[in-house]
Enzyme design. Structure first.
Site, mmCIF file in Angstrom:
data_model
loop_
_atom_site.group_PDB
_atom_site.id
_atom_site.type_symbol
_atom_site.label_atom_id
_atom_site.label_comp_id
_atom_site.label_asym_id
_atom_site.label_seq_id
_atom_site.Cartn_x
_atom_site.Cartn_y
_atom_site.Cartn_z
ATOM 1 N N ASP A 239 0.762 -1.153 0.070
ATOM 2 C CA ASP A 239 -0.082 -0.275 -0.092
ATOM 3 C C ASP A 239 0.848 1.106 -0.035
ATOM 4 O OD1 ASP A 239 -2.534 -1.039 -0.146
ATOM 5 O OD2 ASP A 239 -2.346 -1.462 2.066
ATOM 6 N N ASP A 349 -6.702 -4.684 -4.273
ATOM 7 C CA ASP A 349 -6.933 -4.293 -3.344
ATOM 8 C C ASP A 349 -8.168 -3.137 -3.396
ATOM 9 O OD1 ASP A 349 -7.084 -4.311 -0.541
ATOM 10 O OD2 ASP A 349 -5.450 -2.943 -0.185
#
Length: 618
Positions: A239, A349
């Site tokens: 991320d 995601d």
């Protein structure tokens, strides 16, 4: 547990305790507390002497640890490793302490984290430097290091026994496959002489047992009549911001990518993919030598730079122009840097997928879509994992769904992936990623040791390969099309791919969302005016400034920034970046508008500029 299974398990335990021949602890290090690094070498300073024990690390803090090691010459059956412990083993990757290991230079060798605790050493005297991050919360940690010498043959036999043991435990005890594995491992265990630890007789028996396993089990009893195929690709989902800042993400990328390179040197069959040019850019800026190693692996075909977008962006909140820019800048980076033409939108995601995407993808030269998040829906199970996704205007792309983007690689997971593959009647091949994400450093030695045995086709298991994701998706698609034609039915999803999870993304952190929209509109206007001023008035087109600022806009559209799911520190940075973006965008637009105005005769009237693509009357 049967007696035979328990016996094999105890044999593995005994072997694991005999892998390390000798171990010598590093007694003293120099510790230097520092802020975020600006180079890969410690700053000048004496630091303090550290001899082990607990250390208090404030939140989001760093320290350098520096020490020499003398590595003895290796025997014929020996390998020397530097082993670390931090006292936080087994806890969550994303918030655990993490370090970057440098040896005799300023290029990262690999990560030090809860999953990667050993670094291969070459004989000689070395200076080891570890840039250590305490984590996202204040913590009391330690850093203990030892130089350990391992027996190569004992470690190999351990894995040759342990992987099929785990496979056996995942099978029905009454199956032929269970019995076949059990009989082979039982016989191999009988050949090992444990009577005198470290004796010539012990090592001789280890080699004999392993040779028997290789010839009589792996060669003769594996690789037969496997049903289905699991096509693996190494991966580390990172991320770009979430529970940590962008500055920490730059370090995560350097750590994780250096670990991939280190493992590729040890495992020739290892193939890895990573999306998100933003991560590659961080590595290029912070560790140019590591970046060149990545480019060499890309050229070999072992590192796959795929994914199409600049980063894994939210697709619901951003404008159509931004989605196109994500693809334009993302594909351009991969083509310019690696010669790679991206054909897959890789968004594992992201919190739902706009129905406008298929049309945008097709017109951008992207014809496949990959995600895992839809398998996380809380109420309704998504009905397919291979399907045609049709957008608003009827445009279609081929879609592949997986159950998770962060998975281990072991026998139980392989069987689980095969079982959870929904559309078996459309494709026998299932794409599966493996590796730890978000600071976990990606795949590990343990995973790759598992693969070396699984690829040989253990009884009762599907075929297991490792290959680029693009190759796998092309293979799945060919099977899908053939079987859909035969069955006279094509699985298709029309419209938005809605995620029944992570709701509230339209309402949280409103200022951040508003700044994004203002920036999107402003930079479309600034670019339009600049292009017009360039063509009509000879105004210098500010390409570098526009590109760089678009990169910042795209970066802040990451799926954990714009929805509002990151920590406050992330928004402190994004607010400052938006302030700068909006100020410079306004200046660029004003300069271009001024250049146009100077070349238009208004006859004393007022010049009005409408940057919208439609007539306005307000």
């Amino acid at each position: 547990m049967t007696f035979i299974q328990e016996k094999i398990q105890m044999t593995c335990q005994n072997l694991s305790e005999r892998i390390v021949i000798r171990s010598e602890r590093v007694g003293e290090m120099t510790m230097l507390r520092v802020p975020y690094k600006t180079s890969n070498t410690p700053p000048d300073g004496d630091g303090e002497t550290y001899r082990g024990g607990p250390i208090d690390f404030p939140r989001d803090s760093h320290a350098w640890f520096i020490f020499p090691v003398d590595v003895p010459a290796e025997g014929a059956d020996e390998a020397v490793w530097l082993r670390f412990t931090t006292g936080r083993e087994g806890q969550w990757d994303a918030q655990n302490p993490q370090g970057t290991v440098f040896i005799d230079g300023d290029t990262a060798v690999q990560a030090l984290d809860t999953n990667h605790t050993e670094v291969r050493l070459k004989p000689g005297r070395h200076e080891v430097r570890i840039y250590f991050y305490g984590g996202t919360a204040a913590a009391t940690l330690m850093l203990d290091a030892s130089v350990v010498t391992k027996s190569v043959s004992v470690e190999k036999l351990y894995w040759d026994l342990f992987v099929p043991l785990c496979a056996m435990k995942s099978l029905d005890r009454d199956s032929y496959a269970y019995t076949e594995i059990s009989n082979a491992l039982d016989h191999a265990c009988m050949l090992i002489d444990f009577r005198e630890r470290g004796s010539d007789a012990f090592y001789k028996s280890v080699r004999e047992a392993d040779a028997w396993l290789d010839s009589e089990f792996y060669e003769k009893r594996c690789g037969r009549d496997a049903l289905g195929k699991i096509a693996l690709i190494g991966h580390t989902h990172i991320d770009v911001a979430w529970l940590w800042t962008l500055a920490q993400t730059a370090e995560k990328a350097q750590r994780s990518f250096s670990t991939v390179i280190a493992l590729m040197e040890q495992y020739p069959n290892y193939v890895f993919m990573s999306s998100q040019p933003q991560l590659y850019r961080y590595v290029k800026e912070n560790d140019p030598a590591l970046y060149e190693k990545i480019k060499a692996r890309v050229a070999e075909g072992r590192w796959e730079p795929e994914g199409a977008m600049w980063l894994e962006a939210d697709t619901n909140l951003v404008s159509g122009e931004s989605l196109i820019r994500q693809l334009l800048y993302g594909k351009k980076f991969m083509k310019d840097e690696f010669g790679a033409e991206n054909h897959i939108l890789w968004l594992p995601d992201v919190f739902g997928y706009s129905a406008a995407l298929p049309q945008i993808l097709r017109k951008s030269g992207v014809d496949a879509f990959y995600t895992t998040k839809l398998s996380w829906c809380e109420t309704d199970r998504f009905p397919h994992d291979n399907f045609i996704w049709q957008g608003i205007d009827g445009t279609e792309v081929f879609a592949v769904l997986n159950e998770s983007y962060v998975k281990p690689l072991d026998p139980q997971t392989i069987l689980s992936s095969a079982d959870r593959h929904v559309d078996k009647k459309y494709s026998e091949t299932h794409l599966s990623t493996f590796g730890f994400g978000d600071g976990g450093g990606g795949p590990t030695r343990e995973m790759l040791e598992n693969y070396e045995r699984l690829k040989r086709g253990l009884p009762g298991f599907p075929r297991v390969t490792m290959q680029p994701a693009a190759e796998t998706i092309a293979e799945i698609r060919a099977q899908f099309e053939e079987n859909a034609a035969s069955l006279r039915f094509v699985p298709k999803w029309v419209g938005e791919l809605y995620l029944e999870m992570h709701r509230g993304t339209y309402t949280t952190m409103a200022k951040n969302k508003q700044s994004n929209r203002r920036a999107e509109f402003l930079y479309q206007t600034a670019e339009t005016l600049s292009a017009a001023a360039c063509l009509l008035a000879g105004h210098a087109y500010p390409k570098a400034a526009l590109d760089e600022n678009w990169h910042t806009i795209l970066k802040n559209q990451f799926h954990d920034i714009i929805p509002g799911s990151s920590i406050k520190d992330v928004y402190d940075v994004s607010h400052a970046e938006y302030d700068a973006l909006l100020a410079e965008g306004g200046r660029l637009a004003d300069e271009a508008e001024g250049a146009l105005a100077q070349n238009i005769r208004t006859g004393g009237g007022t010049l009005l500029v409408n940057p919208a693509p439609f007539a306005r009357a307000e």
